[in-house]
Design a protein around this motif. Structure first.
Motif, PDB file in Angstrom:
ATOM      1  N   GLY A   1      -8.000  -7.409   4.777  1.00  0.00           N
ATOM      2  CA  GLY A   1      -6.655  -7.951   4.951  1.00  0.00           C
ATOM      3  C   GLY A   1      -6.369  -8.948   3.851  1.00  0.00           C
ATOM      4  O   GLY A   1      -7.213  -9.206   2.985  1.00  0.00           O
ATOM      5  N   ARG A   2      -5.213  -9.525   3.875  1.00  0.00           N
ATOM      6  CA  ARG A   2      -4.843 -10.500   2.867  1.00  0.00           C
ATOM      7  C   ARG A   2      -5.786 -11.698   2.933  1.00  0.00           C
ATOM      8  O   ARG A   2      -6.021 -12.258   4.006  1.00  0.00           O
ATOM      9  CB  ARG A   2      -3.406 -10.942   3.095  1.00  0.00           C
ATOM     10  CG  ARG A   2      -2.899 -11.826   2.016  1.00  0.00           C
ATOM     11  CD  ARG A   2      -1.453 -12.147   2.217  1.00  0.00           C
ATOM     12  NE  ARG A   2      -1.033 -13.022   1.152  1.00  0.00           N
ATOM     13  CZ  ARG A   2       0.191 -13.070   0.677  1.00  0.00           C
ATOM     14  NH1 ARG A   2       1.119 -12.315   1.186  1.00  0.00           N
ATOM     15  NH2 ARG A   2       0.485 -13.888  -0.303  1.00  0.00           N
TER      16      ARG A   2
ATOM     17  N   ARG B   1     -14.027   9.616   1.829  1.00  0.00           N
ATOM     18  CA  ARG B   1     -14.714   8.331   1.960  1.00  0.00           C
ATOM     19  C   ARG B   1     -13.898   7.344   2.791  1.00  0.00           C
ATOM     20  O   ARG B   1     -14.451   6.609   3.612  1.00  0.00           O
ATOM     21  CB  ARG B   1     -14.982   7.765   0.565  1.00  0.00           C
ATOM     22  CG  ARG B   1     -15.927   6.624   0.564  1.00  0.00           C
ATOM     23  CD  ARG B   1     -17.343   7.122   0.869  1.00  0.00           C
ATOM     24  NE  ARG B   1     -18.262   5.999   0.756  1.00  0.00           N
ATOM     25  CZ  ARG B   1     -19.062   5.603   1.733  1.00  0.00           C
ATOM     26  NH1 ARG B   1     -19.115   6.254   2.876  1.00  0.00           N
ATOM     27  NH2 ARG B   1     -19.846   4.574   1.563  1.00  0.00           N
ATOM     28  N   LEU B   2     -12.570   7.341   2.596  1.00  0.00           N
ATOM     29  CA  LEU B   2     -11.713   6.483   3.422  1.00  0.00           C
ATOM     30  C   LEU B   2     -11.839   6.850   4.892  1.00  0.00           C
ATOM     31  O   LEU B   2     -11.903   5.974   5.750  1.00  0.00           O
ATOM     32  CB  LEU B   2     -10.251   6.616   2.992  1.00  0.00           C
ATOM     33  CG  LEU B   2      -9.816   5.758   1.829  1.00  0.00           C
ATOM     34  CD1 LEU B   2      -8.384   6.098   1.439  1.00  0.00           C
ATOM     35  CD2 LEU B   2      -9.936   4.297   2.149  1.00  0.00           C
TER      36      LEU B   2
ATOM     37  N   ARG C   1      -8.734  -1.155   4.414  1.00  0.00           N
ATOM     38  CA  ARG C   1      -7.410  -1.041   3.794  1.00  0.00           C
ATOM     39  C   ARG C   1      -7.565  -0.827   2.295  1.00  0.00           C
ATOM     40  O   ARG C   1      -8.156  -1.654   1.604  1.00  0.00           O
ATOM     41  CB  ARG C   1      -6.591  -2.297   4.061  1.00  0.00           C
ATOM     42  CG  ARG C   1      -6.224  -2.458   5.510  1.00  0.00           C
ATOM     43  CD  ARG C   1      -5.541  -3.802   5.766  1.00  0.00           C
ATOM     44  NE  ARG C   1      -5.262  -3.967   7.175  1.00  0.00           N
ATOM     45  CZ  ARG C   1      -6.116  -4.483   8.057  1.00  0.00           C
ATOM     46  NH1 ARG C   1      -7.304  -4.870   7.658  1.00  0.00           N
ATOM     47  NH2 ARG C   1      -5.788  -4.591   9.317  1.00  0.00           N
ATOM     48  N   LEU C   2      -7.009   0.262   1.788  1.00  0.00           N
ATOM     49  CA  LEU C   2      -7.107   0.594   0.372  1.00  0.00           C
ATOM     50  C   LEU C   2      -6.139  -0.249  -0.436  1.00  0.00           C
ATOM     51  O   LEU C   2      -4.954  -0.347  -0.108  1.00  0.00           O
ATOM     52  CB  LEU C   2      -6.795   2.075   0.161  1.00  0.00           C
ATOM     53  CG  LEU C   2      -6.866   2.585  -1.272  1.00  0.00           C
ATOM     54  CD1 LEU C   2      -8.294   2.475  -1.801  1.00  0.00           C
ATOM     55  CD2 LEU C   2      -6.402   4.026  -1.324  1.00  0.00           C
TER      56      LEU C   2
ATOM     57  N   TRP D   1      -5.773   0.077  -7.172  1.00  0.00           N
ATOM     58  CA  TRP D   1      -6.988   0.759  -7.618  1.00  0.00           C
ATOM     59  C   TRP D   1      -7.018   2.239  -7.257  1.00  0.00           C
ATOM     60  O   TRP D   1      -7.856   2.976  -7.740  1.00  0.00           O
ATOM     61  CB  TRP D   1      -8.203   0.075  -7.010  1.00  0.00           C
ATOM     62  CG  TRP D   1      -8.441  -1.258  -7.623  1.00  0.00           C
ATOM     63  CD1 TRP D   1      -7.978  -2.451  -7.180  1.00  0.00           C
ATOM     64  CD2 TRP D   1      -9.161  -1.521  -8.821  1.00  0.00           C
ATOM     65  NE1 TRP D   1      -8.385  -3.446  -8.022  1.00  0.00           N
ATOM     66  CE2 TRP D   1      -9.109  -2.911  -9.036  1.00  0.00           C
ATOM     67  CE3 TRP D   1      -9.848  -0.716  -9.714  1.00  0.00           C
ATOM     68  CZ2 TRP D   1      -9.727  -3.505 -10.122  1.00  0.00           C
ATOM     69  CZ3 TRP D   1     -10.464  -1.319 -10.794  1.00  0.00           C
ATOM     70  CH2 TRP D   1     -10.399  -2.692 -10.989  1.00  0.00           C
ATOM     71  N   GLU D   2      -6.135   2.680  -6.434  1.00  0.00           N
ATOM     72  CA  GLU D   2      -6.197   4.038  -5.899  1.00  0.00           C
ATOM     73  C   GLU D   2      -6.175   5.114  -6.975  1.00  0.00           C
ATOM     74  O   GLU D   2      -6.966   6.037  -6.943  1.00  0.00           O
ATOM     75  CB  GLU D   2      -5.034   4.241  -4.934  1.00  0.00           C
ATOM     76  CG  GLU D   2      -5.007   5.602  -4.301  1.00  0.00           C
ATOM     77  CD  GLU D   2      -3.882   5.737  -3.313  1.00  0.00           C
ATOM     78  OE1 GLU D   2      -3.829   6.795  -2.681  1.00  0.00           O
ATOM     79  OE2 GLU D   2      -3.066   4.810  -3.178  1.00  0.00           O
ATOM     80  N   ASP D   3      -5.283   5.019  -7.946  1.00  0.00           N
ATOM     81  CA  ASP D   3      -5.083   6.108  -8.901  1.00  0.00           C
ATOM     82  C   ASP D   3      -5.992   6.077 -10.120  1.00  0.00           C
ATOM     83  O   ASP D   3      -6.400   7.118 -10.604  1.00  0.00           O
ATOM     84  CB  ASP D   3      -3.635   6.107  -9.400  1.00  0.00           C
ATOM     85  CG  ASP D   3      -2.659   6.412  -8.297  1.00  0.00           C
ATOM     86  OD1 ASP D   3      -3.024   7.164  -7.378  1.00  0.00           O
ATOM     87  OD2 ASP D   3      -1.539   5.890  -8.345  1.00  0.00           O
TER      88      ASP D   3
END
Length: 59
Positions: free
Chosen positions: A5-6, A21-22, A41-42, A46-48
């Protein structure tokens, strides 16, 4: 990069199967760091590009 989380706990890992993996992290398929600290939480930054930035391509 995953986060709880934040301003929470972060986890950095490498995989060639991001969605699989998620799923493992979110369903807590194996005990460990991510299940202990609720890190699933992704981070969309960084995802792409994470693999392209971190590792040069093999020829």
């Amino acid at each position: 990069m995953l986060a709880s989380g934040r301003h929470g706990t972060i986890y950095i890992g490498v995989t060639s199967d991001l969605m699989g993996r998620l799923h493992q992290h979110r369903t807590r398929a194996t005990p460990g760091f991510t299940s202990r600290y609720d890190v699933f939480r992704l981070d969309p930054l960084w995802e792409d590009r994470a693999l392209d930035l971190g590792f040069p391509r093999q020829s």
